[in-house]
Design a protein around this motif. Structure first.
Motif, PDB file in Angstrom:
ATOM      1  N   PHE A   1       0.852  -1.197   0.000  1.00  0.00           N
ATOM      2  CA  PHE A   1       0.000   0.000   0.000  1.00  0.00           C
ATOM      3  C   PHE A   1       0.890   1.250   0.000  1.00  0.00           C
ATOM      4  O   PHE A   1       0.662   2.199  -0.762  1.00  0.00           O
TER       5      PHE A   1
ATOM      6  N   ARG B   1       1.869   4.351 -13.612  1.00  0.00           N
ATOM      7  CA  ARG B   1       0.455   3.992 -13.494  1.00  0.00           C
ATOM      8  C   ARG B   1       0.281   2.478 -13.315  1.00  0.00           C
ATOM      9  O   ARG B   1      -0.512   2.028 -12.489  1.00  0.00           O
TER      10      ARG B   1
ATOM     11  N   HIS C   1       1.258   1.709  -9.797  1.00  0.00           N
ATOM     12  CA  HIS C   1       0.228   2.207  -8.869  1.00  0.00           C
ATOM     13  C   HIS C   1      -0.996   1.284  -8.837  1.00  0.00           C
ATOM     14  O   HIS C   1      -1.429   0.842  -7.774  1.00  0.00           O
TER      15      HIS C   1
ATOM     16  N   GLU D   1      -5.418  -2.189 -19.780  1.00  0.00           N
ATOM     17  CA  GLU D   1      -5.459  -1.532 -18.477  1.00  0.00           C
ATOM     18  C   GLU D   1      -5.778  -2.517 -17.349  1.00  0.00           C
ATOM     19  O   GLU D   1      -6.728  -3.303 -17.458  1.00  0.00           O
ATOM     20  N   PHE D   2      -5.027  -2.424 -16.289  1.00  0.00           N
ATOM     21  CA  PHE D   2      -5.121  -3.278 -15.091  1.00  0.00           C
ATOM     22  C   PHE D   2      -4.646  -4.709 -15.332  1.00  0.00           C
ATOM     23  O   PHE D   2      -4.354  -5.443 -14.401  1.00  0.00           O
TER      24      PHE D   2
ATOM     25  N   THR E   1     -14.168  10.150 -14.108  1.00  0.00           N
ATOM     26  CA  THR E   1     -13.956   8.709 -13.944  1.00  0.00           C
ATOM     27  C   THR E   1     -12.871   8.456 -12.906  1.00  0.00           C
ATOM     28  O   THR E   1     -13.011   7.587 -12.039  1.00  0.00           O
TER      29      THR E   1
ATOM     30  N   HIS F   1     -11.124   6.525  -7.586  1.00  0.00           N
ATOM     31  CA  HIS F   1     -10.382   6.674  -6.335  1.00  0.00           C
ATOM     32  C   HIS F   1     -11.261   6.497  -5.104  1.00  0.00           C
ATOM     33  O   HIS F   1     -10.947   5.732  -4.213  1.00  0.00           O
TER      34      HIS F   1
ATOM     35  N   GLU G   1      -2.650  17.045  -5.718  1.00  0.00           N
ATOM     36  CA  GLU G   1      -1.359  16.538  -5.274  1.00  0.00           C
ATOM     37  C   GLU G   1      -1.130  16.860  -3.795  1.00  0.00           C
ATOM     38  O   GLU G   1      -0.616  16.034  -3.045  1.00  0.00           O
TER      39      GLU G   1
ATOM     40  N   ALA H   1      -6.118   5.533 -19.648  1.00  0.00           N
ATOM     41  CA  ALA H   1      -5.659   6.585 -18.750  1.00  0.00           C
ATOM     42  C   ALA H   1      -6.116   7.938 -19.300  1.00  0.00           C
ATOM     43  O   ALA H   1      -6.532   8.048 -20.452  1.00  0.00           O
TER      44      ALA H   1
HETATM   45  C1  HEM Z   1      -1.677  10.131  -2.817  1.00  0.00           C
HETATM   46  C2  HEM Z   1      -2.715   9.687  -3.309  1.00  0.00           C
HETATM   47  C3  HEM Z   1      -2.926   9.344  -4.761  1.00  0.00           C
HETATM   48  C4  HEM Z   1      -2.574  10.020  -5.903  1.00  0.00           C
HETATM   49  C5  HEM Z   1      -1.855  11.344  -6.012  1.00  0.00           C
HETATM   50  C6  HEM Z   1      -3.039   9.225  -7.017  1.00  0.00           C
HETATM   51  C7  HEM Z   1      -2.869   9.566  -8.358  1.00  0.00           C
HETATM   52  C8  HEM Z   1      -3.336   8.837  -9.426  1.00  0.00           C
HETATM   53  C9  HEM Z   1      -3.190   9.206 -10.809  1.00  0.00           C
HETATM   54  C10 HEM Z   1      -2.495  10.441 -11.316  1.00  0.00           C
HETATM   55  C11 HEM Z   1      -3.783   8.247 -11.559  1.00  0.00           C
HETATM   56  C12 HEM Z   1      -3.844   8.171 -13.080  1.00  0.00           C
HETATM   57  C13 HEM Z   1      -4.978   8.911 -13.656  1.00  0.00           C
HETATM   58  C14 HEM Z   1      -4.851   8.865 -15.166  1.00  0.00           C
HETATM   59  O1  HEM Z   1      -4.941   7.809 -15.763  1.00  0.00           O
HETATM   60  O2  HEM Z   1      -4.626   9.902 -15.791  1.00  0.00           O
HETATM   61  C15 HEM Z   1      -4.323   7.266 -10.658  1.00  0.00           C
HETATM   62  C16 HEM Z   1      -5.037   6.156 -11.049  1.00  0.00           C
HETATM   63  C17 HEM Z   1      -5.672   5.303 -10.175  1.00  0.00           C
HETATM   64  N1  HEM Z   1      -5.523   5.290  -8.783  1.00  0.00           N
HETATM   65 FE1  HEM Z   1      -4.572   6.680  -7.655  1.00  0.00          FE
HETATM   66  N2  HEM Z   1      -3.655   8.112  -6.541  1.00  0.00           N
HETATM   67  C18 HEM Z   1      -3.607   8.160  -5.160  1.00  0.00           C
HETATM   68  C19 HEM Z   1      -4.136   7.253  -4.289  1.00  0.00           C
HETATM   69  C20 HEM Z   1      -4.884   6.175  -4.661  1.00  0.00           C
HETATM   70  C21 HEM Z   1      -5.556   5.316  -3.748  1.00  0.00           C
HETATM   71  C22 HEM Z   1      -5.531   5.417  -2.236  1.00  0.00           C
HETATM   72  C23 HEM Z   1      -6.233   4.399  -4.513  1.00  0.00           C
HETATM   73  C24 HEM Z   1      -7.095   3.292  -4.080  1.00  0.00           C
HETATM   74  C25 HEM Z   1      -7.973   3.409  -3.253  1.00  0.00           C
HETATM   75  C26 HEM Z   1      -5.979   4.687  -5.900  1.00  0.00           C
HETATM   76  C27 HEM Z   1      -6.512   3.992  -6.951  1.00  0.00           C
HETATM   77  C28 HEM Z   1      -6.354   4.312  -8.287  1.00  0.00           C
HETATM   78  C29 HEM Z   1      -7.052   3.669  -9.368  1.00  0.00           C
HETATM   79  C30 HEM Z   1      -8.084   2.540  -9.236  1.00  0.00           C
HETATM   80  C31 HEM Z   1      -6.624   4.276 -10.546  1.00  0.00           C
HETATM   81  C32 HEM Z   1      -7.129   3.989 -11.956  1.00  0.00           C
HETATM   82  C33 HEM Z   1      -8.311   4.909 -12.154  1.00  0.00           C
HETATM   83  C34 HEM Z   1      -9.074   4.747 -13.431  1.00  0.00           C
HETATM   84  O3  HEM Z   1      -8.704   3.957 -14.277  1.00  0.00           O
HETATM   85  O4  HEM Z   1     -10.087   5.449 -13.567  1.00  0.00           O
HETATM   86  N3  HEM Z   1      -5.139   5.783  -5.957  1.00  0.00           N
HETATM   87  N4  HEM Z   1      -4.033   7.646  -9.366  1.00  0.00           N
END
Ligand code: HEM
Ligand code: HEM
Ligand SMILES: [Fe+2]
Lengths: 459, 141
Positions: A20, A50, A53, A128-129, A337, A342, A431, B72
């Motif tokens: 995590f 990505r 993440h 994706e994923f 989305t 998130h 951010e 993305a």
């Molecule tokens: C410090 C906190 C976080 C930041 C700055 C962050 C940032 C990001 C960014 C920039 C993306 C990519 C968006 C894109 O494709 O353009 C992303 C995707 C994603 N993140 Fe995070 N994230 C954070 C925390 C989390 C947490 C806690 C979770 C889970 C609960 C999470 C789950 C996801 C998921 C599922 C995606 C894919 C979203 C989609 O396909 O719609 N993230 N995140």
């Protein structure tokens, strides 16, 4: 802890929390790249960050689910685990496979990785994923099957409760629907159609069974409410989840080449998907209000209630926001989305895994609950992470609304990159909210190391 | 939820409801498969397109871009990039990456050969021919 073999849950929980932390670091890197485009380029391109993440997210949630099962099933079945040794072997196999995969993403160009790992034999990567190399995907299936064997054998030899049956159904469903990740037709429309059999039927299908089972287990333990009552709720919730969620898959079949009747099926059924999440919220509060004992682990109760509320907000409210076809026409694939993704993942699956960890970890460490001081710190981490996530969601939603307006609704639409430049303020604020989230996570880690007076296990 | 509604009843409704709606879903997916040939541009699925899809996948383009709105959100939608920019622009673009403009989002150079570039463009052309019920709302994606 009533059965020795439950102890094997501990390494799973520790690995989950460790990964995590990694997930969030890469989230922050991407959040930075959103505002300073060339940050860490070319060392870590955005797409690599990505993958790390999102794949870390999935892997640590799976560790959490497995740890939860190893903790819950012996207690529910009133018998020792079928094989503790197998559980330990699988732990190291899964951890090694996960770590190697992440290192592969970071240090080998993706096309080379694909070539090295047999993607030419069966092309499954680059979606994706589901970016994992073939050996990792096979490894996931093997580990899942061996894990399911272990858990199923335990349930079969002991008491069969509704909670363990529902948990098993969810976990079997998870493994079975993952098999669609091996199916990658050349036809892009069919590729996308069956891709959703993994992604949607996981988070809005079988994972909800796991979620509800974990929540029900913890609620029985911390409230002392009658099992009959809780298990009846459990069945009602998962009925609502699957009756709406299966056909609700149609909310992804609006614009990918699939027939237009999905706009009706998908909109109507997915509009009902918030109902089971709402039922979960009511369930959690209701049971806590009717509690028959004051459990000393207040932090676990807080996480359980928080799961109810945040899952409803993230999945229910933010899902509903863009699920009707006429709305989704404009919001599809925008920052809206991302906002929803998130809060839904956090509110439902992150929080329920932390709930079970919060409940089980003190018991695994030989006490009913952590010291008052440790619990206060843990509750601080709850509020820091949860409020930060609310703000991440709000900022992304604001960015998304502006993006949609400038780029899609306007009579003189802006290009994608021009619209991104207009909303950069919101990306900065996201951010910063992310930094607060990370502080919350570090606080959570720290809470494990706070000493103080603890009560012995009473049971 | 009082005495009349028992746990056994709740369980039976769960199994019955799940089986019913799952079968209904499968029936709809079956029907979808029957309709798809009229919408999914499969007649354009040449060996070049198939090779192009594999290049798309093995360079993980979906890690920055969306395709038909999925993927993305860091870089532009590419489901309609073929009509938006045309084949020559796309190839020139791929070859001139990264721009190196300070502070701007960067796209890697994948060092594709001429054939690979042609295949990729064929894939994007095929994709833009899918009937997406008029999505995206305009050419900007
Ligand atoms: C410090 C906190 C976080 C930041 C700055 C962050 C940032 C990001 C960014 C920039 C993306 C990519 C968006 C894109 O494709 O353009 C992303 C995707 C994603 N993140 Fe995070 N994230 C954070 C925390 C989390 C947490 C806690 C979770 C889970 C609960 C999470 C789950 C996801 C998921 C599922 C995606 C894919 C979203 C989609 O396909 O719609 N993230 N995140
Ligand atoms: C805990 C449950 C849920 C989780 C973890 C979740 C997560 C996600 C994620 C990560 C995506 C982005 C997928 C992608 O990258 O393409 C997504 C898309 C979507 N979700 Fe959910 N979701 C949940 C529940 C719901 C519910 C209950 C609804 C409806 C009420 C909903 C409606 C949608 C819609 C309409 C999209 C497509 C957005 C688009 O067109 O771009 N989700 N969800
Ligand atoms: Fe969905």
């Amino acid at each position: 802890m009533q059965y020795k073999s439950q102890a094997v849950a501990m390494p799973y929980f520790i690995a989950a929390i460790g990964l995590f932390v990694g997930q969030i670091i890469f989230g922050l890197i991407m959040g930075m790249q959103y505002v300073v485009g060339d940050f860490l380029f070319p060392e870590i391109p955005f797409n690599v960050a990505r993958m790390v993440h999102t794949n870390l997210l999935i892997v640590w949630l799976l560790f959490g689910f497995m740890g939860a099962a190893y903790y819950m099933v012996p207690e529910e079945s009133e018998t020792e685990l079928y094989s503790t040794k197998l559980a330990w072997i699988l732990f190291w196999v899964f951890l090694a496979a996960g770590a190697l995969t992440i290192l592969g993403y970071l240090f080998v160009p993706y096309a080379t990785l694909a070539e090295m790992t047999g993607n030419d034999l069966l092309a499954t990567m680059g979606r994706e994923f589901l970016e994992q190399p073939l050996p990792t995907k096979i490894g996931i299936v093997v580990v899942a099957l061996a894990f399911l064997f272990n858990i199923t054998m335990t349930v079969l030899k002991g008491r069969k409760t509704a909670i363990s049956v529902v948990l098993l159904l969810g976990l079997w469903g998870l493994a079975i629907f993952f098999l669609f990740s091996f199916y990658n037709p050349h036809n892009l429309v069919r590729d996308k159609l069956y891709w959703w059999f993994v992604v949607h039927l996981w988070v809005e299908g079988v994972w909800e069974l796991i979620l509800a089972a974990l929540l029900a287990f913890v609620l029985i333990k911390v409230t002392g409410v009658d099992r009959e009552v809780i298990e009846k709720w459990l069945y009602v919730i998962i009925t609502l989840a699957l009756v709406t969620g299966i056909i609700g898959t149609g909310h992804h079949f609006f614009w990918i080449g699939t027939p237009e009747y999905w706009q009706w099926w998908g909109s109507i059924f997915s509009a009902l998907e918030p109902v089971p999440f709402f039922a979960m919220t009511v369930f959690a509060f209701n049971m806590v209000n009717r509690r028959k004992r004051e459990h000393p682990n207040k932090a676990a109760v807080l996480w359980a209630l928080g799961t109810g509320v945040m899952a409803f907000l993230g999945a229910g409210v933010w899902g509903f926001l863009h699920t009707l076809a006429p709305v989704n026409y404009y919001t599809h694939g925008s920052q809206i989305t991302a906002a929803h993704g998130h809060m839904a993942f956090y509110g439902a699956y992150v929080m329920v895994v932390i709930t079970i960890i919060s409940y089980a970890m003190p018991l695994l460490r030989g006490r009913a609950a952590n010291s008052e001081k440790a619990q206060v710190l843990e509750m601080w981490s709850f509020w820091l992470m949860t409020i930060a996530m609310v703000f991440i969601t709000l900022f992304l939603t604001a960015a998304g609304i502006l993006q949609v307006w400038l780029q899609r609704v306007s009579d003189t639409p802006m290009s994608f990159m021009a619209a991104q430049d207009q909303v950069v303020l919101f990306y900065w604020m996201r951010e910063w909210a992310g930094v607060v989230f990370f502080i919350g996570l570090l606080t959570y880690l720290a809470s494990f190391f706070v000493k103080g007076e603890t009560k012995a296990v009473a049971n | 939820m009082s005495g009349i509604f028992s746990k056994a009843m709740a369980r039976n409704i769960f199994y019955g409801g799940t089986v019913f709606f799952f079968l209904l879903f499968l029936a709809l997916v079956y029907d979808t498969e029957q309709v798809l040939p009229t919408r999914d541009n499969r007649e354009a699925l040449t060996p070049e397109v198939i090779a192009g899809k594999k290049i798309w996948e093995t360079r993980n383009c979906i890690g920055c871009h969306s395709l038909l709105g999925e993927g993305a959100y860091f870089a532009p939608e590419l489901g309609n990039v073929y009509p938006r920019r045309g084949p020559e622009f796309i190839k020139a673009w791929m070859m001139s990456q990264p721009t190196g403009a300070p502070g701007r989002r960067q796209m890697p150079n994948f060092h594709l050969s001429d054939t690979e570039l042609d295949n990729l463009v064929a894939f994007l052309k095929y994709t833009s021919g899918i009937n997406t019920s008029n999505w995206p709302p305009n050419i900007e994606g």
